[in-house]
Design an enzyme around this catalytic site. Structure first.
Site, PDB file in Angstrom:
ATOM      1  N   HIS A  94      23.081   7.102  -5.409  1.00  0.00           N
ATOM      2  CA  HIS A  94      21.859   7.908  -5.501  1.00  0.00           C
ATOM      3  C   HIS A  94      21.503   8.540  -4.160  1.00  0.00           C
ATOM      4  O   HIS A  94      20.369   8.987  -3.949  1.00  0.00           O
ATOM      5  CB  HIS A  94      20.704   7.087  -6.069  1.00  0.00           C
ATOM      6  CG  HIS A  94      20.736   7.047  -7.571  1.00  0.00           C
ATOM      7  ND1 HIS A  94      21.066   8.135  -8.328  1.00  0.00           N
ATOM      8  CD2 HIS A  94      20.491   6.063  -8.454  1.00  0.00           C
ATOM      9  CE1 HIS A  94      21.022   7.829  -9.614  1.00  0.00           C
ATOM     10  NE2 HIS A  94      20.677   6.568  -9.716  1.00  0.00           N
ATOM     11  N   ASP A 152       9.933   3.851  -5.958  1.00  0.00           N
ATOM     12  CA  ASP A 152       9.357   4.462  -7.164  1.00  0.00           C
ATOM     13  C   ASP A 152      10.327   4.359  -8.338  1.00  0.00           C
ATOM     14  O   ASP A 152       9.909   4.282  -9.487  1.00  0.00           O
ATOM     15  CB  ASP A 152       9.072   5.952  -6.922  1.00  0.00           C
ATOM     16  CG  ASP A 152       7.981   6.147  -5.901  1.00  0.00           C
ATOM     17  OD1 ASP A 152       7.271   5.171  -5.601  1.00  0.00           O
ATOM     18  OD2 ASP A 152       7.847   7.275  -5.396  1.00  0.00           O
ATOM     19  N   GLU A 265      -0.279   5.843  -3.832  1.00  0.00           N
ATOM     20  CA  GLU A 265       0.519   6.999  -3.443  1.00  0.00           C
ATOM     21  C   GLU A 265      -0.342   8.251  -3.597  1.00  0.00           C
ATOM     22  O   GLU A 265      -1.554   8.152  -3.831  1.00  0.00           O
ATOM     23  CB  GLU A 265       1.803   7.096  -4.289  1.00  0.00           C
ATOM     24  CG  GLU A 265       2.804   5.976  -3.979  1.00  0.00           C
ATOM     25  CD  GLU A 265       4.223   6.238  -4.442  1.00  0.00           C
ATOM     26  OE1 GLU A 265       4.503   7.331  -4.965  1.00  0.00           O
ATOM     27  OE2 GLU A 265       5.069   5.320  -4.279  1.00  0.00           O
TER      28      GLU A 265
END
Ligand code: FAD
Length: 502
Positions: A94, A152, A265
């Site tokens: 990723h 996240d 956030e």
């Protein structure tokens, strides 16, 4: 000058046609190693690109280890005598710019080493390096416990995030994931298998955490656990004034555990971007779209408070505090009540949505930054308003939220701005088409240039530099230790060459 858009289109076409035509260079492993090197086109193709979808790095082969000892054998062989090939651990790939790749070398598919064992006292879990965080959550929550710091997105590997930092909305309270590790098993570039912790082989321990895969391969991490709450009250509130937004964010992250929130956030709705109002009631959605249109930018404060028992007074107090003392636009608050697992795994739903629209496997020229609190207004004016908002269009998400600097441990390799107690985490997470990657990359370059020219002391996260002087500048006073650790633990410079540091 070559036709860049055409070259990128061709590269992308090639990536998707790769299984049939990709050619890797040949690596021959001696039989005595008893390792199977996969060289079939589909294994090579998967290992050749990453989530960023911008680079192609073709390895010579892929190994799916059945034990850490196999990785140790491979690295002992590769480092013995003349350097034979380089090696990169790959979690989920990723990364954004080939950081988990290795040209002509060996990829170690870490997902082959996955598993979670919760300790009897439930204070920690021993987790294999290739385990996905979502699986750590599933296994620990079964026993009523949970790690305390999350990215996240949970479909990333433990070894991969610990090699970077692992940041998200719990950092302000519990620190990044690297601050919640008690010990590690690491295989160095010389093939040594070493346990390390703050007390044992501490140089390796601190080096590996945030060490971008440069000093060793993490095969086990001992992760701190705490009670797993059952549910989350998950809020989003809208602001039209940036100073009011950041003031409220900063106040919330300074509050004590019991009265404060557990997760915080923030993100921006911009009039030149896609505005996802789906968190809010249907009846508010067109009003929000109008607000964005008239203000240009609307700031979204996002918080969560975890809880077990809905009758506990604390949840009522938090809801009261949020509704009474924060300066969001009156009426523009939406609260969801969700299971803890669903809250933490929320980005999976976004992934599914984007996949169904064919928008997941597109280029991701993302830019992640840390900005000191005292310069966040300058950043907002110089970058958000003067650069991002002036584009004809933006795609993707912009995150902006503060965190407490004292939750980071400077002995670790991870870098964050040093200057102040509060540091802002910024994610300019743009999606691109193969054709407009250069345009978005040059936008990112101009953001960095503006910050430098105006004295905003940024640090990048998940960065990819190709020039040594940029790495030296990035690590600043830590560079000398970082390069000494490389000489000590990976003197042949075998590990994670896709980071382009050595
Ligand atoms: P890879 O990309 O496979 O590897 C990353 C680097 O670590 C490479 O250099 C690799 O060689 C090395 N490496 C991998 N495994 C090991 C190991 N076991 N031992 C030593 N080195 C290893 N990050 C955040 O911090 N917060 C977020 O909220 C967040 N959200 C994300 C959302 C999405 C949709 C995506 C795609 C990424 C997000 N990330 C986030 C980034 C993520 O942390 C990085 O991509 C990270 O690299 C982990 O991904 P991975 O496990 O696939 O690692």
């Amino acid at each position: 000058m070559a036709n860049l858009p055409l070259m990128i289109t061709l590269t992308t076409v090639l990536i998707y046609l790769l299984p049939s035509c990709i050619k890797s260079s040949e690596i021959i492993l001696p039989k005595s190693l008893n390792l199977t090197l996969l060289t079939d086109p589909s294994a090579i193709s998967v290992a050749s690109h990453d989530f960023g979808n911008i680079t192609t790095v073709i390895p010579g082969g892929v190994i799916c280890p059945s034990s850490p000892a196999e990785i140790s054998r491979l690295l002992s062989y590769a480092s013995n005598g003349e350097r034979k090939f380089q090696v990169a651990a790959r979690g989920q790939g990723h990364s954004l710019m080939g950081q988990a790749g290795v040209p002509d070398g060996v990829i170690i598919n870490m997902t082959c080493l996955a598993g979670v064992v919760v300790s009897d006292d439930m204070k920690y879990a021993d987790v294999a390096g290739g385990t996905l965080w979502v699986d750590v959550l599933k296994k620990t929550a079964e026993k009523g416990v949970s790690p305390v710091s999350w990215t996240d997105y949970l479909h990333v590997s433990v070894g991969g995030t610990l090699s970077n930092a692992g940041i998200g909305g719990e950092v302000f309270r519990n620190g990044p994931q690297i601050s919640n590790v008690l010990e590690l098993d690491v295989i160095t570039g010389k093939g040594e298998m070493l346990a390390c912790s703050p007390q044992l082989n501490s140089e390796l321990f601190y080096g590996v955490l945030g060490g971008l895969g440069q000093f060793g391969i993490i095969t086990r991490a001992r992760i701190v656990l705490n009670h797993a709450p059952k549910r989350a009250k998950w809020f989003r509130m809208l602001y039209s004034d940036f100073t009011a937004f950041t003031k409220d964010q900063e106040r919330l992250i300074s509050m004590a555990n019991d009265t404060g929130v557990d997760y915080l956030e923030g993100q921006l709705f911009m009039s030149n971007g896609v505005v996802d109002t789906s968190f809010f009631p249907q009846s508010d959605q067109s009003k929000i779209a109008d607000l964005v249109k008239s203000h240009g930018i609307i700031y979204v404060l996002e918080v969560a408070k975890f809880y077990d028992d809905p009758t506990l007074p604390i949840i009522g107090q938090v809801v009261d505090m949020l509704t009474k003392t924060l300066s969001y636009l009156p009426g523009f608050i939406s609260v969801h009540d969700v299971a803890y697992f669903d809250f933490l795994n929320r980005v999976k739903a976004e992934e599914n949505k984007l996949r169904s629209l064919g928008l997941w496997e597109v280029p991701h020229p993302w830019l992640n930054l840390y900005v000191p609190k005292s310069q966040i207004l300058d950043f907002h004016n110089g970058v958000v308003k003067d650069i991002l908002l002036k584009q004809n269009s933006t795609s993707g998400l912009t995150l902006l939220y503060p965190s407490n600097r004292n939750k980071w441990d400077n002995r670790m390799s991870a870098m964050v701005t040093d200057e102040e107690d509060v540091v802002y985490i910024i994610g300019i997470l743009q999606s691109a088409t193969p054709q407009n990657v250069p345009e978005v990359e040059s936008l990112n370059d101009s953001i960095i240039r503006v910050c430098k020219d105006s004295g905003i002391k940024i640090k990048q996260y998940l960065m990819h530099y190709t020039r040594k002087e940029d790495w030296v500048e990035h690590f600043g006073t830590k560079w000398s230790d970082f390069s000494k650790r490389k000489d000590l633990f990976d003197p042949k410079k075998l590990l994670s060459p896709g980071q382009d540091i050595f």
